[in-house]
Every structure is written in C-alpha cells, then in structure tokens.
Motif scaffolding. Structure first.
Motif, PDB file in Angstrom:
ATOM      1  N   ALA A  52     -23.079 -21.850  14.940  1.00  0.00           N
ATOM      2  CA  ALA A  52     -23.629 -20.610  14.881  1.00  0.00           C
ATOM      3  C   ALA A  52     -23.916 -20.119  16.672  1.00  0.00           C
ATOM      4  O   ALA A  52     -24.036 -18.953  16.609  1.00  0.00           O
ATOM      5  CB  ALA A  52     -24.998 -20.517  14.243  1.00  0.00           C
ATOM      6  N   LYS A  53     -24.046 -21.189  17.326  1.00  0.00           N
ATOM      7  CA  LYS A  53     -24.571 -20.955  18.898  1.00  0.00           C
ATOM      8  C   LYS A  53     -22.957 -20.794  19.520  1.00  0.00           C
ATOM      9  O   LYS A  53     -23.187 -20.570  20.883  1.00  0.00           O
ATOM     10  CB  LYS A  53     -25.231 -21.774  19.447  1.00  0.00           C
ATOM     11  N   GLY A  54     -22.009 -20.575  19.065  1.00  0.00           N
ATOM     12  CA  GLY A  54     -20.756 -20.614  19.822  1.00  0.00           C
ATOM     13  C   GLY A  54     -20.268 -21.849  20.239  1.00  0.00           C
ATOM     14  O   GLY A  54     -19.498 -21.656  21.241  1.00  0.00           O
ATOM     15  N   ARG A  55     -20.727 -22.693  20.050  1.00  0.00           N
ATOM     16  CA  ARG A  55     -20.232 -24.275  20.668  1.00  0.00           C
ATOM     17  C   ARG A  55     -19.216 -24.841  19.789  1.00  0.00           C
ATOM     18  O   ARG A  55     -19.137 -24.468  18.493  1.00  0.00           O
ATOM     19  CB  ARG A  55     -21.520 -25.037  20.981  1.00  0.00           C
ATOM     20  N   VAL A  56     -18.093 -25.187  20.561  1.00  0.00           N
ATOM     21  CA  VAL A  56     -16.891 -25.887  19.781  1.00  0.00           C
ATOM     22  C   VAL A  56     -17.353 -27.279  19.173  1.00  0.00           C
ATOM     23  O   VAL A  56     -17.762 -28.085  19.725  1.00  0.00           O
ATOM     24  CB  VAL A  56     -15.715 -25.980  20.797  1.00  0.00           C
ATOM     25  N   GLN A 182     -14.921 -20.237  25.660  1.00  0.00           N
ATOM     26  CA  GLN A 182     -14.408 -19.780  26.913  1.00  0.00           C
ATOM     27  C   GLN A 182     -14.511 -20.822  28.090  1.00  0.00           C
ATOM     28  O   GLN A 182     -13.632 -21.128  28.989  1.00  0.00           O
ATOM     29  CB  GLN A 182     -15.213 -18.406  27.441  1.00  0.00           C
ATOM     30  N   GLN A 183     -15.682 -21.730  28.143  1.00  0.00           N
ATOM     31  CA  GLN A 183     -15.779 -22.782  28.970  1.00  0.00           C
ATOM     32  C   GLN A 183     -14.692 -23.810  28.899  1.00  0.00           C
ATOM     33  O   GLN A 183     -14.303 -24.436  29.923  1.00  0.00           O
ATOM     34  CB  GLN A 183     -17.036 -23.374  28.874  1.00  0.00           C
ATOM     35  N   LEU A 184     -14.015 -23.986  27.516  1.00  0.00           N
ATOM     36  CA  LEU A 184     -13.049 -24.970  27.090  1.00  0.00           C
ATOM     37  C   LEU A 184     -11.530 -24.245  27.528  1.00  0.00           C
ATOM     38  O   LEU A 184     -10.554 -24.978  27.420  1.00  0.00           O
ATOM     39  CB  LEU A 184     -13.069 -25.502  25.948  1.00  0.00           C
ATOM     40  N   ALA A 206     -17.750 -12.890  21.454  1.00  0.00           N
ATOM     41  CA  ALA A 206     -17.410 -11.335  21.902  1.00  0.00           C
ATOM     42  C   ALA A 206     -18.470 -11.087  22.982  1.00  0.00           C
ATOM     43  O   ALA A 206     -17.867 -10.226  23.543  1.00  0.00           O
ATOM     44  CB  ALA A 206     -17.671 -10.526  20.534  1.00  0.00           C
ATOM     45  N   ARG A 207     -19.566 -11.580  22.928  1.00  0.00           N
ATOM     46  CA  ARG A 207     -20.591 -11.121  23.944  1.00  0.00           C
ATOM     47  C   ARG A 207     -20.068 -11.425  25.379  1.00  0.00           C
ATOM     48  O   ARG A 207     -19.932 -10.794  26.293  1.00  0.00           O
ATOM     49  CB  ARG A 207     -21.979 -11.509  23.719  1.00  0.00           C
ATOM     50  N   THR A 208     -19.499 -12.506  25.459  1.00  0.00           N
ATOM     51  CA  THR A 208     -19.119 -13.187  26.647  1.00  0.00           C
ATOM     52  C   THR A 208     -17.868 -12.549  27.091  1.00  0.00           C
ATOM     53  O   THR A 208     -17.931 -12.223  28.284  1.00  0.00           O
ATOM     54  CB  THR A 208     -18.849 -14.695  26.478  1.00  0.00           C
ATOM     55  N   HIS A 209     -17.019 -12.237  26.125  1.00  0.00           N
ATOM     56  CA  HIS A 209     -15.694 -11.674  26.424  1.00  0.00           C
ATOM     57  C   HIS A 209     -15.890 -10.239  26.792  1.00  0.00           C
ATOM     58  O   HIS A 209     -15.489  -9.976  28.267  1.00  0.00           O
ATOM     59  CB  HIS A 209     -14.610 -11.619  25.333  1.00  0.00           C
ATOM     60  N   LYS A 213     -19.766 -12.455  30.997  1.00  0.00           N
ATOM     61  CA  LYS A 213     -20.709 -13.217  31.561  1.00  0.00           C
ATOM     62  C   LYS A 213     -20.434 -14.486  31.538  1.00  0.00           C
ATOM     63  O   LYS A 213     -21.132 -15.502  31.850  1.00  0.00           O
ATOM     64  CB  LYS A 213     -21.836 -13.219  30.428  1.00  0.00           C
ATOM     65  N   ALA A 214     -18.977 -15.157  31.328  1.00  0.00           N
ATOM     66  CA  ALA A 214     -18.720 -16.373  31.571  1.00  0.00           C
ATOM     67  C   ALA A 214     -18.786 -16.699  32.977  1.00  0.00           C
ATOM     68  O   ALA A 214     -18.230 -15.983  33.963  1.00  0.00           O
ATOM     69  CB  ALA A 214     -17.093 -16.460  31.026  1.00  0.00           C
ATOM     70  N   LYS A 215     -19.415 -17.641  33.210  1.00  0.00           N
ATOM     71  CA  LYS A 215     -19.659 -18.089  34.710  1.00  0.00           C
ATOM     72  C   LYS A 215     -18.843 -19.578  35.047  1.00  0.00           C
ATOM     73  O   LYS A 215     -18.962 -19.966  35.926  1.00  0.00           O
ATOM     74  CB  LYS A 215     -21.123 -18.346  35.050  1.00  0.00           C
ATOM     75  N   ARG A 216     -18.572 -20.139  34.187  1.00  0.00           N
ATOM     76  CA  ARG A 216     -17.993 -21.565  34.193  1.00  0.00           C
ATOM     77  C   ARG A 216     -16.354 -21.351  33.295  1.00  0.00           C
ATOM     78  O   ARG A 216     -16.247 -20.464  32.605  1.00  0.00           O
ATOM     79  CB  ARG A 216     -18.849 -22.640  33.621  1.00  0.00           C
TER      80      ARG A 216
END
Length: 283
Positions: A52-56, A182-184, A206-209, A213-216
């Motif tokens: 739910a937190k968007g982690r893979v 996104q980080q992966l 979606a928010r990150t995209h 806000k992706a910084k890594r």
C-alpha cells in the motif's frame, strides 16, 4: 560472459504462478502495477506487485497465454508465497491460483520464435520468451525440453549478472518492501502504469510520476567484491549516498541520488565504477 557455458541450462530459482478463470484478467488488473488489459493473448509484459505504500514486493513477467489464462514468471522464486498472499484478495472472483511446476531453462542466444513481447507457444505448450536484447540476446523456455537442461551454477550466475546489466532487479527477501518502482528503474522496462486505475500503491507511483518527486534512481555498478550482499552501503568519499538493491558480483544495482558529485564510489572500502545499463529489455 557466456564463454564455456552450457547451451541450455536450468533456472531453478525461477517460479511460475498460473491465474486461470473468467475473472483472471480483472483480478490481475486490480492487483498488479501494469496494464493487463493492454495485453493480447500471446503477449507478455514486465510487472510488479506493490504494498500500500508503493514499495515493491515482487517483480515478474506476466504472460497472457489465452483468454482467462495468465502466467507469472518470477525470477526470484516465491511463487507459492505470492499465491498465498494474493488468495486473500480473490473474494468471490472466478479465478484460480495455482503453482505451475513445469521446468524453466535459459539460453544465451536469440529466441527462435519469440520476439519482444510476443510469446512463442508450441503445440505441446512449450513457451519461449525473448528475455534479452540485440546486444545481449537470451531466451527463457518453459516446459518440455527444459527438464533436459544442464544444472550449472556458473551459467545461473551469468544469467543473473545479465539481468542486472539489462536493468532487471533481482530482489532477495530482505530487499522486498524497501524500494519504490521508480527507484528500481521499472519505468525503463515499462513495468508499471500510471493511467490504468487503482491497484495497491498506485497513488504513490502516480504522485511520484506526475509531480516529478523521484530523487533516486537505479545505477549499475561494476567491481563489487564476491562477498558483498544487497543492502550494503554505497559511499561517495566518506559520505553514504545509497545502498545496493541487488547484487550479482561483480555487478550490482544501486539506488543512488539523481544528483551527486563526481566522486569515487566505494562499497565496503573498495572502489566501484558506474556503468550504463544495457538497453533493449523494455517490453
């Protein structure tokens, strides 16, 4: 990398999970990050399951074999655990989740019938996938004949190294629920959708995209020592700037800041070199 390796070797860590039934596509569309509805029978895509937190949680290939018949191919195994976890969300949907116990094998070389995201399925249901690129061709095979492949740990190591070079994450149990899609670097593989509608973690993706806000991001490193494990710190000078997400020495995929100084990168006190990822695994 492929010199002196067998032509056809087993991939014992790869797991297979079958989803069958009238609601198989609907169920998969509600749970997985990519757009299952966009797949025609005989096609496959990269995808992932997020919390739910968007982690893979898992990264896998999802193949649509026919109407109401999906196959998940999990490079890091865990098919039984994933099936049990997904079963909790089936409710009244007409979908059956079952392990597929057919053998899986790999081959360094171009596929004979499959290309890109198009499967090759023989009359006896042997499935072939194009698992590489023009510069690093590989074939993954499921079913009859794969059981005759050689058991060769060196070939499996080379296969996993090729995965990392192509930007395909290989996650240990300890690295699951640690990184966002996104980080992966799953955007490079078109491994998720930001427009198809709701699925676990979709709001974060979606928010990150859309807000940028992706910084890594994922960086391929070379020169990692044999005893290094995922989760190890990456330093620039004396400052920790990231971690290794997955390791197949001498390669590793690290999650590092998009903006960083051009300092020597260190892992466990030894210098490592950033290298460009091999293109061509996008599906």
């Amino acid at each position: 990398m492929t010199d002196n390796l067998p032509n056809h070797f087993t991939l014992p860590d790869t797991g297979l999970l079958r989803l069958q039934g009238a609601d198989a596509e609907t169920f998969a569309q509600s749970q997985f990050a990519n757009d299952v509805a966009a797949l025609a029978p005989g096609q496959w895509q990269w995808s992932c399951w997020l919390n739910a937190k968007g982690r893979v949680l898992d990264v896998f290939a999802l193949a649509r074999l026919a109407e109401g018949d999906l196959l998940l191919i999990l490079p890091d195994g865990g098919a039984q655990a994933l099936g049990q976890a997904l079963q909790r969300f089936v409710f009244r949907r007409k979908v059956r989740l079952a392990l597929d116990l057919r053998p899986v094998s790999g081959h360094f070389g171009a596929a004979t019938g499959a290309a890109g995201n198009q499967l090759a399925i023989s009359d006896d249901e042997v499935i072939e996938l194009d698992w590489g690129s023009s510069t690093l061709p590989r074939t993954l095979r499921i079913g009859a004949g794969a059981d005759l492949a050689a058991d060769d740990p060196a070939a499996c190591r080379s296969w996993q190294q090729a995965d990392l070079r192509l930007g395909l994450p290989r996650l240990t149990a300890q690295q699951r629920e640690t990184w966002t899609a996104q980080q992966l670097g799953l955007d490079r593989l078109q491994g998720y959708s930001v427009r198809k509608g709701c699925y676990p973690g979709q709001e974060i993706v979606a928010r990150t995209h859309f807000l940028g806000k992706a910084k890594r991001a994922t960086v391929l490193l070379h020169g990692v020592a044999p005893d290094i494990t995922a989760g190890s710190a990456v330093l620039a000078g004396e400052r920790e700037i990231g971690q290794l997400a997955c390791v197949a020495p001498p390669y590793a995929l690290a999650v590092l800041p998009l903006e960083r100084d051009e300092q020597t990168l260190l892992v466990a006190g030894s210098a490592v070199q950033a290298q460009p990822l091999v293109e061509g695994l996008l599906r």
